[in-house]
Design a protein around this motif. Sequence first.
Motif, PDB file in Angstrom:
ATOM      1  N   GLN A 335      10.507  14.109   1.938  1.00 55.08           N
ATOM      2  CA  GLN A 335      10.446  12.783   1.336  1.00 55.08           C
ATOM      3  C   GLN A 335      10.874  12.856  -0.125  1.00 55.08           C
ATOM      4  O   GLN A 335      10.641  13.855  -0.804  1.00 55.08           O
ATOM      5  CB  GLN A 335       9.034  12.188   1.429  1.00 55.08           C
ATOM      6  N   TRP A 337      10.931  10.307  -3.734  1.00 50.60           N
ATOM      7  CA  TRP A 337      10.587   9.053  -4.389  1.00 50.60           C
ATOM      8  C   TRP A 337      11.867   8.371  -4.843  1.00 50.60           C
ATOM      9  O   TRP A 337      12.713   8.978  -5.495  1.00 50.60           O
ATOM     10  CB  TRP A 337       9.677   9.300  -5.590  1.00 50.60           C
ATOM     11  N   THR A 346       8.616   5.906  -1.271  1.00 48.58           N
ATOM     12  CA  THR A 346       9.097   7.145  -0.664  1.00 48.58           C
ATOM     13  C   THR A 346      10.079   6.822   0.449  1.00 48.58           C
ATOM     14  O   THR A 346       9.940   5.824   1.152  1.00 48.58           O
ATOM     15  CB  THR A 346       7.926   7.958  -0.080  1.00 48.58           C
TER      16      THR A 346
END
Length: 414
Positions: A335, A337, A346
């Motif tokens: 993931q 941001w 995310t």
Amino acid sequence: MMKKLILTLGIVLVLVNVAILFLDDDGRVGRTNFIHKWEQVTAQDVKETLSVPGVLTSAKEVPVYLESESGSVSEMLVEPGETVEEGADLFTYQVADYAKTYRELTATITLLDQQVLAVEQAISEAGESDFAAATFSEDVNVPETIDESENEEDTDAATEALQQATEEQTTQLQEQYRISLEKELAEKNAELTAAEEQLAGLEETGEYVTVSSPAAGTIKSIDEAGNKPVITLQSSELVITGELNEAERKQVQNAMTIEAKLDDGPALEGEITELAEQPTTSTGKESIYKFEASYLAEDEQADKLLAGYHLDTDILLAYASQAPAVKPAQVEDNQVWKMANGQLFTTNVDIGAQNDKQAAITSGLEAGAFIPANQDDYYQNEPFVTPWKAQEMNWSTWSDSFTSYEFLLGLLDH
């Protein structure tokens, strides 16, 4: 008294807010992320390599035989340790049966003539695109699917990139095939020339044949006692050899590209040509596998290389061309941001080739997206603000974009 009361109320208010945020396990209180530094994702070429030590060694040992029924050595023309060129005279032998030797040399010349023609035909056909496409279509590594994209332009770009990668891989395979054919042709022509010279010598002397060197190299050993081979050559052609442990062996495949570098010499590019399936050594904890790689070098480079030289060798495990790239530390649990429309959230990503400095994103994040420079754990899927950088503001137009009230609120928010 009033100042003390206001100060006390301010402290209480701050503590209450801190307590509310601390006890808010369900995330019902909105939070604003403060992004100290952000950056834009750019498209980059990303290489994932495996670094292993390598050493230059002779490509092969070349034995030169003389069958006992063919004759006996009459004169040795070289000595152990001597360096010879391809076609140099090695020894002369007296034939046991002129007619038989004549027939054998004639048959060898006829066979080599046919083999030369066959290789020349293969080289000619390899230059035709249709033939090349048919030859290499099964060897080209093409992904079975292309990830669906919400943006049609992204899909078109992915398709175009896939097509380009396929064409580049096909061209590379075709070039490798052409080089191998040209090498084989040179070897066959050298054998043909040697056989023709031997036949000419036999016809001239009536009983003697001079054997020439089938390759350039160094005389490793000589045995005139009737054993085979009479001479063993160490080829001057060099290859890169090295060793892989079990974990490394699982990552490496035949025909992978390599780049090797001498401390004070040229960089050599090539590919793995031999990869052991059985370990050379095996202990209770670890097995070691050997590999061999060929390389191409200019004449000036080749003159600087000698057997025994050590190299730092990088094996190319994966390569991404102009892919969205981020720092490996910016990816956590697949993931990243991402900042967009005033929100921080995310997004799930797939990682392709990566190294210590770069990680290529194959899906989930596009070039041009903005992400925090540091992937802090305390970020929330909430709005974000960034530091106020007065030096980067266009003061002549700021009043057109913000009211005094909004500007003041922004400062307080920061």
